[in-house]
Write a protein that holds these residues in place. Sequence first.
Motif, mmCIF file in Angstrom:
data_model
loop_
_atom_site.group_PDB
_atom_site.id
_atom_site.type_symbol
_atom_site.label_atom_id
_atom_site.label_comp_id
_atom_site.label_asym_id
_atom_site.label_seq_id
_atom_site.Cartn_x
_atom_site.Cartn_y
_atom_site.Cartn_z
ATOM 1 N N VAL A 5 -7.698 -1.787 9.024
ATOM 2 C CA VAL A 5 -7.703 -3.188 9.826
ATOM 3 C C VAL A 5 -9.077 -3.462 9.772
ATOM 4 O O VAL A 5 -10.142 -2.871 10.154
ATOM 5 N N LEU A 34 3.845 0.719 2.605
ATOM 6 C CA LEU A 34 3.438 0.100 3.690
ATOM 7 C C LEU A 34 2.933 -1.268 3.409
ATOM 8 O O LEU A 34 2.043 -1.438 2.540
ATOM 9 N N GLU A 35 3.701 -2.279 4.103
ATOM 10 C CA GLU A 35 3.299 -3.735 3.717
ATOM 11 C C GLU A 35 2.097 -4.005 4.414
ATOM 12 O O GLU A 35 1.607 -3.719 5.459
ATOM 13 N N SER A 36 1.285 -4.671 3.494
ATOM 14 C CA SER A 36 -0.093 -5.009 3.927
ATOM 15 C C SER A 36 -0.426 -5.847 5.151
ATOM 16 O O SER A 36 -1.354 -5.684 5.710
ATOM 17 N N GLU A 58 -3.002 5.342 7.938
ATOM 18 C CA GLU A 58 -2.086 4.429 7.294
ATOM 19 C C GLU A 58 -2.509 3.112 7.037
ATOM 20 O O GLU A 58 -2.357 2.892 5.557
ATOM 21 N N TYR A 59 -3.038 2.467 7.687
ATOM 22 C CA TYR A 59 -3.472 0.940 7.643
ATOM 23 C C TYR A 59 -4.828 1.003 7.628
ATOM 24 O O TYR A 59 -5.640 1.483 8.790
ATOM 25 N N PRO A 115 -0.079 -4.583 9.927
ATOM 26 C CA PRO A 115 -0.966 -4.773 10.945
ATOM 27 C C PRO A 115 -1.355 -5.662 11.872
ATOM 28 O O PRO A 115 -1.901 -5.886 12.915
ATOM 29 N N SER A 142 4.586 3.074 13.575
ATOM 30 C CA SER A 142 3.091 2.557 13.031
ATOM 31 C C SER A 142 3.095 1.174 13.195
ATOM 32 O O SER A 142 1.912 0.749 13.568
ATOM 33 N N THR A 143 4.098 0.497 12.713
ATOM 34 C CA THR A 143 4.002 -0.970 12.722
ATOM 35 C C THR A 143 3.817 -1.338 14.276
ATOM 36 O O THR A 143 2.838 -2.340 14.417
ATOM 37 N N ASP A 145 0.839 -1.284 0.039
ATOM 38 C CA ASP A 145 0.046 -0.066 0.117
ATOM 39 C C ASP A 145 0.759 1.014 0.005
ATOM 40 O O ASP A 145 1.769 1.372 0.911
ATOM 41 N N TYR A 173 0.147 -0.388 15.717
ATOM 42 C CA TYR A 173 -0.940 -1.506 14.908
ATOM 43 C C TYR A 173 -0.798 -2.888 15.496
ATOM 44 O O TYR A 173 -1.704 -3.573 15.812
#
Length: 366
Positions: free
Chosen positions: A366, A294-296, A363-364, A299, A338-339, A275, A342
């Motif tokens: 969920v 951003l790796e999907s 960012e993500y 999260p 962020s990681t 993403d 989440y």
Amino acid sequence: MKRKRLGEVLRERGHISHAELSKAIEEQQGKLVHLGDLMLERGLVSKQDLASALAEVTHVPYVDCDKIEIDLEILKLIPHTMAQRCCALPIHAEGTKLVVTMAEPQNLQLVDELRFSTGMDIVIRLSFRKEIEAAIARSYRRINDPEPADGIPSPDDSPDMEFVSTSSLQRNIEAMQEMQAELLHKSTPAVRFVASAIAAASTKGASDIHIEPQSTDMVVRLRIDGMLREFQRIPRNLQNSVISRIKILADMDIAERRAPQDGRFLVRIAGRKVDLRVSTLPTQNGEKVVMRLLESDAPSQDLSNLGMPPEIAEPLKEFLRHPQGMILVTGPTGSGKSTTLYSSLNVVRRPTVNVITVEDPVEYVV
């Protein structure tokens, strides 16, 4: 111990007189030329004597470019344009090490750039600038498949990629032209550049892609382990089409160039989802674009899978189970804030709890 200068070594060895050295130094003032190259050009010293003295000063062995034959696969490790800009020629590889001869072996910035581009440890050798320039022209001419005229890799150089825009409608002519170019497999330089930059960033584990217009070209930098590193420079005439391509994917207004914008889109690279969160900012030389990768699956990561030691992860989980309170997560860009947040959210997330976010932008999902 004080390091000797080139002129001192040549004078001590009797290869040049004090008067000749003083004259060469005076002539060098105000010119973008190395003293050794100037003395060699004026015939004040022989190539062998100068090479021996340079090796003593720099502690880097000399290589005669006129006497080496380089394998084509080795040449492909460093793009032609980068070899010219850095005045560096790859000679041969030894496992994870790449032997490169340079005109400026003490320029650590160029060495770091070569290391970053190739992904290999650089072993430096020394050659004269004119020798390297002639060898670059001679050697790269042997490559049957040269780089495209615009310097942008072809789509075949990148893994399978699929772009998913957040927009359901493409409402302008420029967008339709880009879409049709893809459908007809006639990728424009802008399409090729965006694909190659994203693929390279994903492969190298970058967290951000910075595309910054300069006065003469555009510089592309990748943030890896919190540090920005130069990845590529592209011609200035591609600036508008590259930025428009990114804006189309991120569902932005390509006609708006005087105000900041935000957007996002999804890329599937070899079956993996990435993403991308996009932001643009007007600058003196045009719009700057930053793309956050951003790796999907981030999260869904457990705290124990983030490399967090048990003596930190367990107390953090205990704090997260408290009914109230605040936890602050700080750190530089790309450090994993962020990681971590989440992953912490997964500890408290359950059907009986109401969860909201005050991110802008989010960012993500969920």
